[in-house]
Design a protein around this motif. Structure first.
Motif, PDB file in Angstrom:
ATOM      1  N   GLN A   1     -75.179 -30.392  -1.699  1.00 47.03           N
ATOM      2  CA  GLN A   1     -74.210 -29.196  -1.549  1.00 47.03           C
ATOM      3  C   GLN A   1     -74.251 -28.459  -0.166  1.00 47.03           C
ATOM      4  N   LYS A   2     -73.410 -28.325   0.590  1.00 42.17           N
ATOM      5  CA  LYS A   2     -73.681 -27.700   2.007  1.00 42.17           C
ATOM      6  C   LYS A   2     -73.894 -26.369   1.808  1.00 42.17           C
ATOM      7  N   THR A   3     -73.114 -25.567   0.667  1.00 45.17           N
ATOM      8  CA  THR A   3     -73.076 -24.217   0.485  1.00 45.17           C
ATOM      9  C   THR A   3     -74.480 -23.664   0.167  1.00 45.17           C
ATOM     10  N   ILE A   4     -75.416 -24.614  -0.735  1.00 46.29           N
ATOM     11  CA  ILE A   4     -76.462 -24.151  -1.007  1.00 46.29           C
ATOM     12  C   ILE A   4     -77.595 -24.098   0.111  1.00 46.29           C
ATOM     13  N   SER A   5     -77.509 -25.197   0.913  1.00 44.98           N
ATOM     14  CA  SER A   5     -78.525 -25.264   2.062  1.00 44.98           C
ATOM     15  C   SER A   5     -78.046 -23.947   2.814  1.00 44.98           C
ATOM     16  N   GLU A   6     -76.919 -23.694   3.140  1.00 46.90           N
ATOM     17  CA  GLU A   6     -76.532 -22.421   3.979  1.00 46.90           C
ATOM     18  C   GLU A   6     -77.055 -21.220   3.226  1.00 46.90           C
ATOM     19  N   ALA A   7     -76.789 -21.290   1.812  1.00 50.23           N
ATOM     20  CA  ALA A   7     -77.345 -19.783   1.126  1.00 50.23           C
ATOM     21  C   ALA A   7     -78.839 -19.775   1.235  1.00 50.23           C
ATOM     22  N   TRP A   8     -79.524 -20.941   1.404  1.00 57.71           N
ATOM     23  CA  TRP A   8     -81.108 -20.858   1.447  1.00 57.71           C
ATOM     24  C   TRP A   8     -81.430 -20.328   2.861  1.00 57.71           C
ATOM     25  N   LEU A   9     -80.727 -20.627   3.766  1.00 59.84           N
ATOM     26  CA  LEU A   9     -81.107 -20.267   5.174  1.00 59.84           C
ATOM     27  C   LEU A   9     -80.825 -18.830   5.165  1.00 59.84           C
ATOM     28  N   LYS A  10     -79.911 -18.363   4.723  1.00 55.91           N
ATOM     29  CA  LYS A  10     -79.299 -16.998   4.988  1.00 55.91           C
ATOM     30  C   LYS A  10     -80.314 -16.204   4.109  1.00 55.91           C
ATOM     31  N   ALA A  11     -80.764 -16.450   2.809  1.00 62.03           N
ATOM     32  CA  ALA A  11     -81.735 -15.869   2.212  1.00 62.03           C
ATOM     33  C   ALA A  11     -83.014 -15.820   2.913  1.00 62.03           C
TER      34      ALA A  11
END
Length: 1416
Positions: free
Chosen positions: A356-366
């Motif tokens: 899930q690409k959205t989760i990887s991006e969310a981890w980076l943002k977090a």
């Protein structure tokens, strides 16, 4: 009535589940009646038995499985037909069920009914029955008319077996009952089934509860999923033991998005209470139930609540628990299981981010949004490693970017990395490839702030992981060393050395890998070669001798390098041999065994003799040998017998035969009053004359030269350094035996010959320059040797030698000015001194005079931006140059700078800087005859102060200022910047910074003396700098010293190492010195108070700044000090006020002329930038300078300055213009973008800010009509495009949303901006007409931005339903004055024509011609 009675019995059993003993007693009684029941069964068959047999199933007893003779579908159909055709239908159904209940009263029969049937063997029957058949109960459940009744029977039977667990044969009866209900083709009454199952869950033991819950998705239909999910969610809050089965069930249920969010929030709330072994399932559920819109919020909450630190105990606590508990094995298992749980949690995260690409991006943002050091967790580092190890390039690059950002800003520190490796080594091992790749990237980074973190990753990986990983780490570090990038090589060698020191036995296994670096030494500097041979020697000759297998290879390499005729390789051989001697002669090695000691001593002696014989033929090689031996004695702890061998090394006799030459010999610079000590003197002139003569006779007397040993003056200073260090080691720092050398004379020539340098031949001039170089280098080594002596007499002699050096340097400058193309003698023998260094006569003032004509033809073409001047400046230069022509010729002859010749002087040790602790000689200490009043006091003259401060500044810039690592350009030789810093490189930056902090009190005293000097001067001259009592030369020297003092303090306090946690005390000590000069506080003051007092102390020097460069240094120092505290914004106003004060001051030199030139412009550029960066309202400040200051300049005469800004004149206009444009563009980028959610007040505020910015931009752009030189146009086009792009990106969205509310404001803004864009268009036309390449390079990008602006305005109007008010036409090309370019009249629709926008619903302005564009 029977059904009711059975149901009540079920309830009764359910109510007595708390007393399993009675339940077991009942079962035993049932089993006791089994034979009787079996006998009665045989005599009378019930409806159930009869129907089943007729349908094709043979019921077996005594543990045998039931047999089926037909297909299960046929069986179900036959049962259904028998029931329907029965005359007692539908009562027969109840009778069938009652008989079934009676049949399964026997536990063995019940178990048989739950087990699969087996095919019945048939004789002669060709019908085939499937090998796998369902159980009897399962087949009966497939009959819809019986399903509900049978389900009730099964669920009533289930409590009887709840507490039995696994019975004989490994069967779990409750689980078998539940399995009968899975995957039915159709469930008749799903709602009732769900209710009964949840009722059972409420009373069943945990194991049965888990089985029921995990089976719910396979039992219930989709229509019941939402209802059952709510009940499971409620159950989850009550019982955390059921977390795993409930989440498993919820993951398989088909839920609505709102319910899923509700469940996820509830699960997140219980995260802290979840048991460690259940944590992976919880994390998996949370991450797999995330939608794209809620990913960032969910991941941020999960990151905040997931505390891995509480999952694993630190090793210290684990060890203490092991001691407390008797069974240490159990604790080891517990520790391993906890790490396994963490591994499973990370695997869940890895699975989620991979798919899930959205989760990887969310981890980076977090992770990126965390802005406090304390808030960063071990989880953050691990997630970055996970993101890096996925196959997606985007997440890999994102992880690398975020890690570099966090390390650069100091938010992720070594302590977090150390904790991660210490507590989670088993977990981290799985991500070793990512750790290695990230470490490589950090070490290769050009940013020096992130390189140490990469090194720590290497170090911890080697310590924590297995031998495979250790080999990979060593291989990667060897690759870094062989890369040839200076910073990368230094870090890798330092890491290898530290690993050899800390883990010698492990590193010895990989000595062969490290030995491979010997094939790549061509690109290494001398210091890097020292480090390489140091670590190889430690491996080969260490205490345990683990790496002894590479000793022979090292000896072979050394002999090969020493026998080479190429100087570069001979240098490598000498350095390597001396480093091996250091390792073989170390105390830690020779104390092992007597036999080993004697053997190593013989090896040391043999190696020294080999190096000696190899270096005799070359003076440079011999000098390098002496220097390397001196470094070895200075930095190593050698065995006493090895030191004796070195000290008794054969001393050369420097008293050769005197050879007559042009210059008459005489003894000079003698400091000894009585000459009865044997007449010691340094025969420098005869030695140099003999060497010069020998070089001339080299071709004719080659054979003779090889036989006689020639003494070279090159070896004089190196041998003296070696001798001095041996004496220091021998007598614990006392140099009494050689103290005659500090004051003995040198055999030189009369230095009056420098005044006649024009009448000398080229050879004579070069001989004179070489003699001066050798003399200066001898004195530099004398100062190195005796600077630490405590006697007053020795201090006076050292001070005199410093004065000799400064006088000789002045003579050398004059001699070099008359000797173009001269190559000085080498003095630092461990590098390629002459690579990349250009010589000649680098006379700065002459260059400026010669280049004036070229500037007039092509102004600013070859000058860097910010230094070039407009055409008005060049005209002023001409008038100034025509006046004192003869004086300038004289200055040109004296103006050679020795900066380019620094590599040819011997390096001064750090200890020489201790001379700065002496007082400063000023006029107050002199009597009427200019002699000091107190002869006993050792004082430092201004010239010597400048000399020492220049050397200190060069040292600090080299060691404390971190420069980005750069790769060597292809096929381009670059100067080795490390030449002249060999001794400094052997010290750590922390030691250097600590030494500078120790010198801070002395530096502050000199700073105050300079302040007092200029204060006295101003009071004597009534506030005028160029008064009658001003000594120009003294003023220049004191100004230089004042500026250097501020620079040295600033460089010291700017050291990046102060930001490290361990150096906080050193920073407080440094600031305490500054603060203590103003207020006594001591160590009890906080860092904030120290910064405040230090700032106030330095601010007191503002009234005596002698030049703009010095004022800039003070401003930079104040800015540096203010950043050391926690609130630098508190000092912004004072910094801006001070910078403005300096900008509003008229700067005059001691000779009465205004300051000017490239250095002045550069300082002015930086100072103006500091002012605009610290001022509160930058837009107002820009408008003030552009609207008032420049207007005053336009109205002033040619040579005058602006009244309100005296530093603004026609020569410095370009500097002001460039800084104003650049800072205005930065300010525009900082204006927040408009949002639809903004309130009306917020929109008004942003519109007002943009109005001010565009008004400033309009003023600046229109200045090109007055100042139309090429550099000004260049700046205007460059920054005009950037400002336009910022407006398109940030300003236009604001207009989109605020047009309807603030129509008039938007109209006014666009009207003003249109005038500016039209002027930019005129500049483009001007550039094409003049065909100026430097200007036309900007034109395509500017025109593209102008077009974008037109269409963006149209889009804004369309969005607000005003598109009919927009009109667009062709705008003709015009020059700067607005005149139409004639060549374009016949090409009205040419491609060069540009589309332009206009204004809102306004009538056309009168000054606009009909060919210009208006909108609305």
């Amino acid at each position: 009535m029977m059904r009711k009675k059975r149901r009540s019995s079920v309830e009764k059993v359910a109510g007595t589940t708390a007393a399993p003993s009675k339940f077991h007693a009942k079962k035993s009684r049932n089993s006791g009646r089994q034979p009787k029941e079996a006998a009665s069964e045989e005599t009378s068959e019930t409806v159930f038995v009869t129907f089943v047999k007729k349908a094709g199933v043979s019921l077996k007893h005594n543990g045998a499985s039931h047999q089926i003779a037909v297909d299960q579908v046929v069986f179900q159909k036959r049962i259904q037909q028998q029931l329907q055709k029965s005359p007692r239908y539908p009562d027969i159904l109840k009778e069938f069920i009652m008989d079934l209940e009676a049949y399964v009263e026997n536990p063995d029969r019940f178990r048989n009914c739950l087990l699969p049937c087996i095919p019945q063997p048939s004789e002669g029957d060709v019908r085939s029955v499937s090998s796998f058949q369902e159980s009897l109960i399962r087949m009966l459940l497939g009959i819809e008319m019986l399903q509900t009744l049978i389900i009730s029977t099964l669920l009533e039977k289930l409590p009887e077996f709840m507490f039995d667990g696994i019975v004989d044969g490994g069967l779990n009866i409750p689980r078998m009952i539940i399995n009968q209900l899975k995957w039915l083709d159709r469930v008749v009454d799903t709602k009732e089934l769900a209710a009964k199952l949840m009722e059972l869950v409420s009373v069943a033991p945990v194991e049965v509860q888990r089985d029921i819950i995990t089976s719910l998705p396979e039992i219930l239909e989709d229509s019941q999923h939402n209802d059952i999910a709510r009940e499971l969610n409620a159950l989850l809050q009550e019982n955390t033991q059921l977390t795993v089965p409930i989440l498993d069930a919820l993951s398989s249920l088909n839920l609505s998005s709102s319910l899923l969010t509700e469940v996820r929030e509830a699960v997140m709330a219980t995260l802290a209470a979840v048991q460690l072994e259940d944590l992976p399932v919880v994390v998996k559920f949370i991450l797999h139930s995330v939608s794209a819109s809620s990913a960032h919020e969910v991941v941020s909450n999960l990151r905040q609540k997931l505390e891995l630190e509480q999952c694993v105990l630190p090793p210290v606590l684990q060890a203490s628990q092991n001691r407390m508990k008797s069974k240490s094995a159990s604790t080891a298992v517990a520790s391993g299981s906890s790490q396994d749980s963490v591994t499973l949690v990370l695997d869940c995260i890895k699975s989620a981010v991979r798919f899930q690409k959205t989760i990887s991006e969310a981890w980076l943002k977090a992770i990126e949004s965390v802005d406090d050091v304390e808030d960063h967790k071990v989880l953050d580092l691990m997630v970055l490693f996970i993101l890096h190890c996925t196959n997606a390039n985007q997440s890999r690059r994102g992880a690398e970017r975020v890690l570099k950002l966090k390390v650069r800003t100091g938010l992720m520190r070594e302590a977090l990395l150390q904790k991660t490796f210490r507590d989670y080594s088993q977990v981290m091992r799985g991500y070793f490839p990512s750790i290695l790749a990230l470490a490589q990237s950090l070490v290769r980074s050009p940013d020096p702030c992130v390189v140490p973190f990469g090194g720590q990753m290497y170090s911890h990986s080697f310590t924590a992981f297995d031998s495979y990983c250790q080999q990979e780490v060593v291989g990667s570090l060897v690759t870094h060393v062989c890369s040839g990038v200076s910073g990368e090589v230094d870090v890798a060698l330092e890491l290898l050395c530290s690993l050899v020191m800390e883990k010698p036995s492990e590193m010895a296994l990989y000595a062969v890998f490290v030995k491979g670096i010997l094939d790549y030494m061509d690109n290494l500097t001398a210091q890097q070669i020292r480090r390489l041979f140091h670590l190889l020697s430690r491996l080969a000759f260490g205490q345990q001798q683990q790496g002894s297998h590479i000793q022979d290879d090292m000896h072979i390499v050394i002999r090969k390098q020493l026998s080479s005729t190429v100087p570069k390789y001979k240098r490598i051989g000498i350095i390597g041999a001396v480093m091996i001697v250091g390792s073989m002669g170390a105390l830690s090695y020779v104390m092992i065994l007597i036999l080993t000691f004697l053997l190593s001593l013989l090896q040391v002696t043999a190696l020294l003799e080999l190096v000696k014989s190899s270096s005799e033929s070359s003076p440079e090689a011999a000098a390098l040998y002496y220097d390397e031996l001196a470094n070895l004695i200075w930095s190593s702890a050698l065995d006493p017998q090895v030191e004796v061998r070195l000290r008794n090394f054969p001393k050369k006799n420097y008293n050769g035969n005197v050879v007559s030459f042009i210059f008459p010999a005489c003894a000079m610079y003698n400091l000894e009053e009585d000459e009865s000590q044997g007449g010691i003197a340094i025969n420098l002139l005869p030695l140099l004359a003999k060497e010069t003569q020998s070089k001339g006779e080299q071709q004719s007397q080659i054979g003779k030269q090889k036989q006689e040993k020639r003494v070279s003056p090159l070896c004089l200073s190196p041998f003296f350094r070696l001798l001095r260090l041996c004496e220091e080691k021998r007598h614990q720092g006392d140099l009494e035996e050689i103290d005659a050398l500090v004051g003995c004379p040198l055999i030189l020539t009369n230095m009056d010959v420098v005044d006649k340098v024009d009448s000398l031949s080229k050879a004579e001039r070069e001989f004179l320059c070489t003699l001066l170089f050798h003399t200066i280098n001898w004195f530099r080594e004398v100062v190195n040797a005796f600077c630490k002596q405590k006697e007053t007499e020795m201090k006076m002699k050292v001070m005199t030698r410093l004065q000799n050096i400064t006088v000789l340097q002045t003579l050398l400058e004059r001699a070099l000015a008359g000797t173009p193309g001269y190559m000085p003698p080498v003095s630092n023998f461990d590098g390629e001194t002459t690579d990349g260094i250009s010589f000649g006569v680098p006379v700065n003032k002459a260059k400026k005079g010669d280049g004036a004509g070229k500037k007039r033809k092509a102004p600013g073409k070859n000058a860097p931006e910010g230094v070039s001047q407009p055409e008005e400046a060049t005209e002023a230069d001409e008038t100034q140059q025509e006046q004192p022509e003869k004086e300038k010729e004289k200055e040109n002859r004296l103006g050679v700078s020795l900066t380019a010749y620094r590599p040819f002087f011997r390096e001064l040790d750090m200890e020489v800087l201790s001379v700065l602790q002496c007082g400063l000689l000023s006029r107050s200490l002199l009597d009427s005859e200019l002699h000091t009043k107190v002869q006993e006091e050792v004082v430092l003259g201004p010239t010597e102060l400048v000399f020492l401060l220049e050397d200190m500044q060069h040292k600090l810039e080299f060691s404390l200022t971190a420069a980005p690592a750069k790769r060597a350009p292809f096929l381009k030789v670059r100067a080795d910047k490390t030449v002249g810093f060999s001794h400094l490189q052997q010290r750590t930056t922390k030691d250097i910074a600590s030494y500078c902090v120790q010198l801070l009190p002395a530096l502050c005293s000199h700073l105050e003396n300079c302040h007092n000097h200029f204060q006295t001067l101003l009071s004597e001259n009534n506030g005028v700098v160029d008064g009658p009592s001003t000594d120009v030369e003294e003023h220049q020297v004191m100004s230089a010293g004042y500026q250097l003092l501020l620079q040295v303090i600033n460089t010291t306090l700017s050291w990046s190492g102060f930001s490290q946690p361990g150096q906080r005390s050193l920073l407080k000590k440094a600031l305490g010195v500054l603060a203590g000069r103003l207020k006594e506080g001591g160590p009890e003051l906080t860092l904030e108070q120290l910064v405040k007092h230090s700032f106030e102390y330095l601010l007191n020097f503002r009234s005596t700044m002698p030049s703009l460069s010095t004022a800039l240094c003070l401003s930079q120092l104040l800015s540096t000090v203010s950043e050391k505290g926690g609130n630098p914004g508190a000092y912004r106003e004072q910094t801006a006020s001070l910078a403005r004060r300096f900008l509003n001051q008229s700067w005059v030199t001691a000779s009465g002329e205004k300051e000017r030139g490239s250095k002045f412009n550069e300082a002015l550029h930086t100072l103006l930038s500091i002012y605009l960066e610290h001022v509160d309202d930058i837009l107002k400040a820009v408008e003030e300078i552009a609207g008032e200051g420049i207007t005053e300049l336009i109205n002033a005469s040619k040579d005058e300055s602006s009244a309100s800004w005296p530093t603004l004149n026609r020569q410095t206009f370009l500097v002001f213009y460039k800084v104003l444009m650049a800072e205005l563009e930065k300010a525009a980028r900082r204006i927040p973008a408009g949002k639809m959610s903004d309130s009306s007040e917020a929109q008004s505020e942003k519109l007002l800010t943009w109005n001010l910015a565009i008004r400033d931009f309009h003023i600046l752009v229109n200045l090109v009509k007055v100042f139309d030189s090429r550099p000004v146009l260049n700046v205007s086009l460059k920054y005009g495009r950037l400002f336009l792009e910022s407006f398109l990106k940030l300003g236009m969205p604001l207009l989109d949303y605020s047009f309807k509310r603030h129509k008039e404001d938007v109209q006014s803004l666009l009207k003003t901006f249109q005038l500016s864009t039209r002027q930019l268009h005129h500049m483009c036309g001007h550039s094409k007409i003049h065909q100026d390449t430097s200007l036309t390079n900007h034109v395509p990008a500017v025109k593209k931005s102008l077009e974008l602006f037109v269409y963006r305005v149209k889009a804004m109007l369309t969005l607000n339903n005003c598109q009919e008010a927009f009109w667009m036409g062709n705008l003709k090309n015009r020059n700067l004055k607005g005149e139409e370019i004639l060549s374009q009249r016949s090409q009205g629709s040419d491609d060069d024509d540009e589309e332009e926008e206009g204004n809102q619903e306004l009538p056309p302005a009168q000054e606009q011609s009909d060919d210009e564009v208006l909108t609305f």
